[in-house]
Write an enzyme that holds these catalytic residues in place. Structure first.
Site, PDB file in Angstrom:
ATOM      1  N   HIS A 375      52.241 163.973  -9.103  1.00  0.00           N
ATOM      2  CA  HIS A 375      51.330 163.569 -10.170  1.00  0.00           C
ATOM      3  C   HIS A 375      51.992 163.570 -11.542  1.00  0.00           C
ATOM      4  O   HIS A 375      51.754 162.703 -12.365  1.00  0.00           O
ATOM      5  CB  HIS A 375      50.109 164.489 -10.172  1.00  0.00           C
ATOM      6  CG  HIS A 375      49.286 164.318  -8.944  1.00  0.00           C
ATOM      7  ND1 HIS A 375      48.370 165.225  -8.504  1.00  0.00           N
ATOM      8  CD2 HIS A 375      49.260 163.310  -8.051  1.00  0.00           C
ATOM      9  CE1 HIS A 375      47.817 164.787  -7.390  1.00  0.00           C
ATOM     10  NE2 HIS A 375      48.348 163.633  -7.101  1.00  0.00           N
ATOM     11  N   ARG A 517      47.439 142.397  -3.379  1.00  0.00           N
ATOM     12  CA  ARG A 517      47.981 142.555  -2.035  1.00  0.00           C
ATOM     13  C   ARG A 517      47.183 143.651  -1.329  1.00  0.00           C
ATOM     14  O   ARG A 517      46.972 144.719  -1.909  1.00  0.00           O
ATOM     15  CB  ARG A 517      49.450 142.956  -2.103  1.00  0.00           C
ATOM     16  CG  ARG A 517      50.001 143.246  -0.726  1.00  0.00           C
ATOM     17  CD  ARG A 517      51.475 143.496  -0.749  1.00  0.00           C
ATOM     18  NE  ARG A 517      51.799 144.823  -1.253  1.00  0.00           N
ATOM     19  CZ  ARG A 517      53.049 145.269  -1.385  1.00  0.00           C
ATOM     20  NH1 ARG A 517      54.065 144.471  -1.080  1.00  0.00           N
ATOM     21  NH2 ARG A 517      53.292 146.475  -1.831  1.00  0.00           N
ATOM     22  N   ASP A 641      61.810 143.495   1.595  1.00  0.00           N
ATOM     23  CA  ASP A 641      61.668 143.677   3.036  1.00  0.00           C
ATOM     24  C   ASP A 641      62.362 142.569   3.806  1.00  0.00           C
ATOM     25  O   ASP A 641      63.025 142.831   4.808  1.00  0.00           O
ATOM     26  CB  ASP A 641      60.183 143.759   3.419  1.00  0.00           C
ATOM     27  CG  ASP A 641      59.651 145.173   3.218  1.00  0.00           C
ATOM     28  OD1 ASP A 641      60.369 146.124   3.588  1.00  0.00           O
ATOM     29  OD2 ASP A 641      58.541 145.335   2.664  1.00  0.00           O
ATOM     30  N   CYS A 688      58.445 137.973  -5.154  1.00  0.00           N
ATOM     31  CA  CYS A 688      58.060 139.184  -5.881  1.00  0.00           C
ATOM     32  C   CYS A 688      58.925 140.400  -5.525  1.00  0.00           C
ATOM     33  O   CYS A 688      58.608 141.515  -5.885  1.00  0.00           O
ATOM     34  CB  CYS A 688      56.582 139.506  -5.653  1.00  0.00           C
ATOM     35  SG  CYS A 688      56.165 139.714  -3.930  1.00  0.00           S
TER      36      CYS A 688
HETATM   37  C1  PEP Z   1      58.994 143.297  -1.002  1.00  0.00           C
HETATM   38  O1  PEP Z   1      59.085 143.727   0.134  1.00  0.00           O
HETATM   39  O2  PEP Z   1      59.840 142.548  -1.536  1.00  0.00           O
HETATM   40  C2  PEP Z   1      57.829 143.657  -1.833  1.00  0.00           C
HETATM   41  C3  PEP Z   1      57.622 143.121  -3.020  1.00  0.00           C
HETATM   42  O3  PEP Z   1      56.986 144.621  -1.360  1.00  0.00           O
HETATM   43  P1  PEP Z   1      57.285 146.198  -1.448  1.00  0.00           P
HETATM   44  O4  PEP Z   1      58.530 146.357  -2.278  1.00  0.00           O
HETATM   45  O5  PEP Z   1      56.090 146.790  -2.054  1.00  0.00           O
HETATM   46  O6  PEP Z   1      57.492 146.519  -0.007  1.00  0.00           O
HETATM   47 MG    MG Z   2      57.388 144.671   1.079  1.00  0.00          MG
END
Ligand code: PEP
Ligand code: MG
Length: 761
Positions: A375, A517, A641, A688
């Site tokens: 926190h 998301r 990912d 993203c």
């Molecule tokens: C990604 O996997 O690129 C993404 C934006 O999601 P996270 O980093 O939250 O897994």
């Molecule tokens: Mg991801």
């Protein structure tokens, strides 16, 4: 060949515990510092069956003075002095390391001092007395005969030296100003490496956060009086927490505020309070009772590794300290006079404790115990203060030590040498200058030099991040990670709480679009109140994100219900994470349809427009694009990912995370095909992952054909500056020659392009 037959001096665990207990009694007993030191050397000599025990204390000018001895001539006390580096004792101090010798006079550093009557002693074991990385003295035992000292003996001496260090540091033996005034040359610069909990760079002076108060009286005379004192302290503590909550500094802090609210609930926890009252009734003072309940709680919970329990334990420790302060009548202790640039050093800290300090003077926080999701880290993030976790911070850092905190790399420089200080001052100044340049681009159009408009949107997760939406001049939110508000709460937020949160996000975003998301938990994102069952061998390939949502449809449906309700009359974009096949998207859409039907049945206003998209993170989906694209309103590449799955390379493992480069022919070719497919199907595409926020990587993405980049707020300025200096047509042409190459990475080539074409990266 070793022909020595001398006995070995050893010391078992029970003997060591007994001696430490006696030592504690001496320390807690009466008498001046000198008298206690005399008792300590007598005790050690007897307990360790040595012929001599002596203690040397550091004085100004690198001089070690014999302060106490049992076994050497007493007349030598305060007369025998050794320079650091002189003799074996000076050698121990110079190198801050222990020495154990069975034949001391044959050691090259041996210095004979006739006044001590030292000559009959053959064996010597000595350890430095250390405090905050400084040598404060040397503790020595000697034997007449030849002895080999075991490692345990040296360890016991080191433990005792820690206790003696307390006596020295208390300033009862040598006036601390005497040593400080000469600039103590034994004070060595140190670098502590730890974990980066919150990025940023800061320089300042150490302020040690010491919540522990000494409890003078444990046993009470009258339980009634103690109960009354407890009530008064509780009332004043609640009052202080309420004031903190109402403070304007917290307005709009979003989740950090929620954390404090939860914290206040803890303060009213009936179980906790009734156990304290019970302990008072049994005869303890209010302070004693608070402490005892805390000790019990700690003992019961400390072996538990569950992050939720550990967080709760920290919150209770914070509360205990706070309550003890109110009992002592020192309610707002943490907020005393602070240096202009304060760097807080603490074992652990609660969110409210951090807010006790004047945030305008706070530059960074160093914790011995903390994690990115603790926190206090979340509150520090909202306040934009770098945080580093470093074990041993408290034993290596002294009050007012100059410090440099590198929150990007998880490093702390203690008493940094001048060259390091200069480098960091330059980095800080450079950052500030760049920030200024970035700030100037804020109002300028996000268009490349050859007129291609690029949409910059944000990755967010805390309500507080929304402040950046308008300040950074970005066009909307390309990724709202809904799991983050879930992670900071101590219990699962119900539909009502979620609806309020999402509605607030939409309110704050005003007319700028937000892509929500759905929950992406599992893997490394742990929710304290949802058990993922047995520990998974491969969490990144395991039960996470949409897989949990589809296996627990009620969880996903509740979230979709809250999103639909929050949008009421406004546009809504929902994005499903970790979709591996079109059938999963269909299943998730069906749940959304069910919720829409339910909404209509309840006569609740619908969103004015509903867009549904997927994150492209799992490579299998790339081979289903013809089936996927007609079903979605948009696609966003989660390159973090996607990269780990394409290369089979764990993003969280330091050994593999950087092994493969996203700017490799394989990744670029794959992304180019995706851009083409989405272009043909007229499906908006964005990205993203972290690469969208790095200027050089973002340049390559624009060259590939991406026109929407979603990034964390600090990346907006650098990326916008880059793209405004970029000629896309020239880059496209240049990149055409890169896809077929056999290189590990084309990063160097892209950097050369940028340099040759005046692209600011
Ligand atoms: C990604 O996997 O690129 C993404 C934006 O999601 P996270 O980093 O939250 O897994
Ligand atoms: Mg991801």
């Amino acid at each position: 060949m070793d022909t020595r037959t001398e006995p070995m001096v050893s010391f078992d665990g029970a003997a060591s515990r007994r001696m430490l207990a006696r030592l504690r009694d001496v320390m807690a007993g009466s008498g001046s510092g000198q008298e206690r030191l005399d008792k300590i050397v007598t005790l050690i000599r007897a307990e360790m069956r040595a012929d001599v025990c002596s203690c040397y204390v550091m004085r100004a000018g690198e001089v070690l003075e014999l302060f106490a001895t049992e076994g050497l001539n007493k007349t030598a006390v305060h007369n025998t002095r050794l320079r650091v580096g002189e003799g074996i004792v000076g050698d121990i101090a110079a190198h801050a390391r222990a020495i154990a010798l069975d034949n001391a006079p044959s050691h090259p550093s041996f210095a004979y001092r006739p006044e001590t009557g030292e000559d009959p002693f053959l064996s010597l074991a000595g350890v430095p007395i250390l405090r905050g990385g400084k040598v404060r003295g040397v503790l020595v035992i000697q034997h007449k005969e030849r002895h080999r000292y075991t490692e345990e003996v040296v360890e016991v001496l080191q433990t005792i030296a820690m206790v003696v260090a307390e006596l020295v540091a208390a300033g009862e033996l040598v006036n601390p100003q005497e040593v400080a005034a000469t600039g103590d040359p034994v004070l060595l610069p140190t670098r502590l490496s730890g974990a980066a909990l919150n990025p940023g760079l800061a320089m300042g002076l150490a302020v040690i956060h010491r919540p522990q108060l000494t409890i003078r009286q444990m046993v009470a005379e009258d339980a009634g009086t103690e109960l009354e004192r407890l009530n008064q302290a509780l009332a004043s503590m609640h009052d202080a927490i309420d004031k903190l909550l109402a403070a304007t500094a917290l307005a709009g802090l979003g989740e950090p505020r929620d954390i404090l609210e939860t914290y206040r609930m803890f303060a009213e926890d009936r179980g906790w309070l009734s156990r304290i009252r019970e302990a008072i009734r049994k005869g303890l003072t209010a302070e004693g009772a608070v402490q005892q309940v805390q000790d019990d709680t700690r003992a019961r919970m400390s072996h538990m590794t569950d992050p939720y329990i550990r967080e709760k334990l920290l919150d209770f420790e914070d509360l205990t300290n706070r309550l003890l302060q109110h009992l002592s009548g020192r309610g707002q202790d943490g907020a005393g006079a602070l240096p202009e640039d304060t760097i807080l050093v603490a074992r652990s800290m609660g969110p409210a404790e951090l807010l006790d300090y004047d945030r305008h003077r706070l530059r960074a926080v160093i914790l011995e115990d903390g994690s990115p999701s603790s926190h206090v880290s979340i509150v520090a993030r909202a306040l934009n203060i770098p945080v580093v976790q470093a074990t041993e911070a408290l034993s290596r850092i002294e009050p007012l030590d100059p410090l440099i905190v590198d929150g990007d790399h998880g490093a702390v420089y203690v008493r940094p040498a001048e060259d390091i200080q200069m480098t960091f001052s330059e980095s800080v100044a450079l950052r500030a200058m760049k920030e200024q340049v970035y700030a100037e681009t804020r109002g300028l159009p996000s268009v490349t030099r050859d007129g291609v408009p690029i949409s910059i949107v944000l990755n967010c997760g805390l309500l507080f991040d929304l402040a950046h939406l308008h300040a950074s001049g970005s066009e909307g939110i390309g990724l709202y990670r809904t799991e983050i508000p879930f992670m900071v709460r101590s219990s699962y937020p119900d539909v009502q709480a979620q609806t309020e949160l999402y509605a607030r996000i939409l309110d704050e975003a005003a007319d700028k679009p937000v892509v929500f998301r759905t929950l992406d938990v599992g893997g490394d994102k742990v929710l304290p109140y949802i058990s993922a069952g047995a520990e998974e061998e491969n969490p990144a390939l395991g039960w996470r994100a949409i897989r949990i949502g589809l296996d627990h449809p009620s969880l996903l449906r509740q979230q979709l219900r809250a999103l639909l309700r929050a949008a009421a009359g406004r546009p809504l974009s929902v994005m499903f994470p970790m979709i591996a096949e079109v059938a999963e998207l269909d299943a998730a859409r069906r749940l959304l349809e069910l919720e829409l039907t339910r909404l209509r049945a309840h006569g609740v206003e619908e969103p004015s427009r509903l867009r549904v998209g997927v994150m492209l993170e799992v490579p299998s989906l790339l081979w289903q694009l013809p089936a996927l694209l007609p079903r979605v309103d948009f696609v966003s590449v989660g390159s973090n990912d996607l990269g780990q799955y394409i290369f089979a390379s764990d993003r969280g493992n330091p050994r593999t995370a950087h092994r493969y480069d996203p700017l490799s022919p394989a990744m670029l070719t794959l992304l180019k095909r995706l851009v083409e497919a989405c272009g043909e199907a007229r499906v908006p595409l964005s990205i993203c992952g972290e690469m969208a926020g790095k200027p050089l990587d973002a340049m390559a993405l624009i060259g590939l054909g991406f026109r929407t980049l979603s990034m964390s707020p600090p990346s907006v300025g650098p990326v916008k500056t880059m793209l405004r200096s970029l000629d896309v047509a020239a880059l496209r042409q240049y990149m055409d020659g890169l896809y077929q190459r056999g290189d590990h990475s084309v990063r160097i080539k892209l950097r050369a392009f940028a340099q040759d074409h005046g692209v600011v990266i």
